[in-house]
Design an enzyme around this catalytic site. Sequence first.
Site, PDB file in Angstrom:
ATOM      1  CB  ALA A 113      -1.202   0.489   1.110  1.00 52.20           C
ATOM      2  CE1 TYR A 237      -0.239   4.324  20.801  1.00 49.09           C
ATOM      3  CE2 TYR A 237       0.352   1.614  20.649  1.00 49.09           C
ATOM      4  CZ  TYR A 237      -0.399   2.315  19.983  1.00 49.09           C
ATOM      5  OH  TYR A 237      -0.742   2.307  19.090  1.00 49.09           O
TER       6      TYR A 237
HETATM    7  P1  NAI Z   1      -2.940  -5.593  11.745  1.00 51.83           P
HETATM    8  O1  NAI Z   1      -2.205  -6.253  11.982  1.00 51.83           O
HETATM    9  O2  NAI Z   1      -4.040  -6.723  12.233  1.00 51.83           O
HETATM   10  O3  NAI Z   1      -3.730  -5.535  10.442  1.00 51.83           O
HETATM   11  C1  NAI Z   1      -2.882  -4.501   9.403  1.00 51.83           C
HETATM   12  C2  NAI Z   1      -3.591  -4.668   8.298  1.00 51.83           C
HETATM   13  O4  NAI Z   1      -2.126  -4.193   7.831  1.00 51.83           O
HETATM   14  C3  NAI Z   1      -3.467  -6.169   7.695  1.00 51.83           C
HETATM   15  O5  NAI Z   1      -4.308  -6.112   6.722  1.00 51.83           O
HETATM   16  C4  NAI Z   1      -2.069  -6.172   6.727  1.00 51.83           C
HETATM   17  O6  NAI Z   1      -2.359  -6.904   5.600  1.00 51.83           O
HETATM   18  C5  NAI Z   1      -1.647  -4.296   6.089  1.00 51.83           C
HETATM   19  N1  NAI Z   1      -0.805  -4.653   5.919  1.00 51.83           N
HETATM   20  C6  NAI Z   1       0.537  -4.314   6.291  1.00 51.83           C
HETATM   21  N2  NAI Z   1       1.620  -3.423   5.620  1.00 51.83           N
HETATM   22  C7  NAI Z   1       0.812  -3.477   4.851  1.00 51.83           C
HETATM   23  C8  NAI Z   1       2.003  -2.747   2.940  1.00 51.83           C
HETATM   24  N3  NAI Z   1       2.938  -2.431   3.199  1.00 51.83           N
HETATM   25  N4  NAI Z   1       1.188  -2.811   2.232  1.00 51.83           N
HETATM   26  C9  NAI Z   1      -0.569  -3.004   2.552  1.00 51.83           C
HETATM   27  N5  NAI Z   1      -1.197  -3.661   4.107  1.00 51.83           N
HETATM   28  C10 NAI Z   1      -0.196  -3.846   4.506  1.00 51.83           C
HETATM   29  O7  NAI Z   1      -3.650  -4.623  12.524  1.00 51.83           O
HETATM   30  P2  NAI Z   1      -4.404  -3.871  13.669  1.00 51.83           P
HETATM   31  O8  NAI Z   1      -4.050  -3.628  14.838  1.00 51.83           O
HETATM   32  O9  NAI Z   1      -5.825  -4.262  13.117  1.00 51.83           O
HETATM   33  O10 NAI Z   1      -4.074  -2.434  13.198  1.00 51.83           O
HETATM   34  C11 NAI Z   1      -4.646  -1.459  12.506  1.00 51.83           C
HETATM   35  C12 NAI Z   1      -4.665   0.192  12.822  1.00 51.83           C
HETATM   36  O11 NAI Z   1      -5.364  -0.596  14.350  1.00 51.83           O
HETATM   37  C13 NAI Z   1      -3.123  -0.151  13.462  1.00 51.83           C
HETATM   38  O12 NAI Z   1      -3.715   1.662  13.187  1.00 51.83           O
HETATM   39  C14 NAI Z   1      -3.267   0.457  15.076  1.00 51.83           C
HETATM   40  O13 NAI Z   1      -1.846   1.117  15.200  1.00 51.83           O
HETATM   41  C15 NAI Z   1      -4.367   0.442  15.403  1.00 51.83           C
HETATM   42  N6  NAI Z   1      -4.804   0.140  16.374  1.00 51.83           N
HETATM   43  C16 NAI Z   1      -4.562  -1.125  17.137  1.00 51.83           C
HETATM   44  C17 NAI Z   1      -5.097  -1.628  18.408  1.00 51.83           C
HETATM   45  C18 NAI Z   1      -4.703  -2.943  18.588  1.00 51.83           C
HETATM   46  O14 NAI Z   1      -5.519  -3.140  19.787  1.00 51.83           O
HETATM   47  N7  NAI Z   1      -5.138  -3.785  18.134  1.00 51.83           N
HETATM   48  C19 NAI Z   1      -5.689  -0.121  19.187  1.00 51.83           C
HETATM   49  C20 NAI Z   1      -5.877   0.778  18.520  1.00 51.83           C
HETATM   50  C21 NAI Z   1      -5.711   0.942  16.950  1.00 51.83           C
END
Ligand code: NAI
Length: 400
Positions: A113, A237
Amino acid sequence: MIIKPVIKGVVARSAHPLGCQEAIQRQIAYCQSSSPIAAGPKRALILGASSGFGLASRISLAFGGPRTETLGVSFERGPSDKGVGSAGWYNNIYFRQAAEAAGLKATNLVGDAFSQELRQQVVEQIKSEFGGKINLVIYSLASGVRPNPETGEFWRSAIKPVGQSVHGATIDIEHGKMLETTLPPASDLEIHDTVKVMGGEDWAQWMQFLADEGVLAEGCKTIAYSYIGPEFTHPIYHQGTLGMAKQDLHRKADAIHQQLQAINGGAYVAVCKALVTKASVFIPGLSPYLLALFRVMKEKGLHEGCIEHMQRLLSSKLYPPSGKVVTDAEREIRADDWELQEDVQQEVARLMAQITPENFKQLGDYEGYRNDFMQLNGFGFDNVDYQQDISLDFLYSLKP
Ligand code: NAI
């Protein structure tokens, strides 16, 4: 072959396709039976659509009311001679199959992405397959690296405190152990690079590109996900490198919001609950807090997984029946309201003070934490037959 879980530290090295299918189906069933999103978008682009918050948002939009057509971007691995591939690969496939069976358009683009090439592909898809305009962009990437287009080298994030060392502990899921560590403060370069990878620059560039290409519909919204957490997690964090990156994300939201005024749109950051995802288990120092939080929120009947959290966020905050996005005085959407309730945090603090490497499985919700992690990778579902033989040919036949 029989597919078994392979875990190294906090990283899953295998995934079960049929368990991933089960996870998708359960999330769909939840959305179909819950309070619907009243006036959601017709067409959405989800960056980071294959797991965690992005996947849950996509499922909510498609099955939790508005029947949104979704274009999902992710970076995942398919089957090869090295292994069966990643859970997100199969999540993409089984989500698309379920959406199509329900008569809904769903397209997956698997690639980087951060690259211009992928941006171009997204725009071509929107123009040819999604009526030329989208109504929502979800920015839910979580990555450890981002290529610097000028040098061809990578910015790498470092999850560290800023200005001080912090003592904390991590749960090693592979060995079922709580490991105490001291995290040294980040260098200026590490802070800079983490902001580059996890801050808002790439989100802003995406939005600029989509606007320049004329594919944002009148009233288009965009949302990215953030975390703040209670005070005692701030050293690792909110005041650490990730927090610096999130503060950048919040600033960029304001700039994007200004730009979107021209089409009566808006850019928002949703501050979310801490949950088990591929990305979050990787954050050193945070997992004991998750064990305590899950235990307390479950006892109080307030616990949500990714799907419950995203369905509530979308139905009651981003697309509430009133049509007006629900934000606080800082224009932030606070989906972390239940996590930060005073009674929850008092109880969590009491537990945190008692948790040690010897008793964390009893005092915290280790069982729930581990189960969530296994299920993210398609393992641990009681109605999936994990003894069945799965052929590599079958896996190769599945296309994103
Ligand atoms: P996750 O690891 O489950 O999902 C990440 C997504 O990004 C996946 O679909 C992956 O394929 C995609 N991805 C990563 N690098 C990529 C690239 N170069 N090109 C295309 N796609 C790419 O992570 P999660 O936890 O769902 O995180 C998503 C957002 O939510 C982040 O910004 C995180 O900081 C935020 N967040 C997460 C929390 C948690 O407790 N998990 C709490 C609050 C915010």
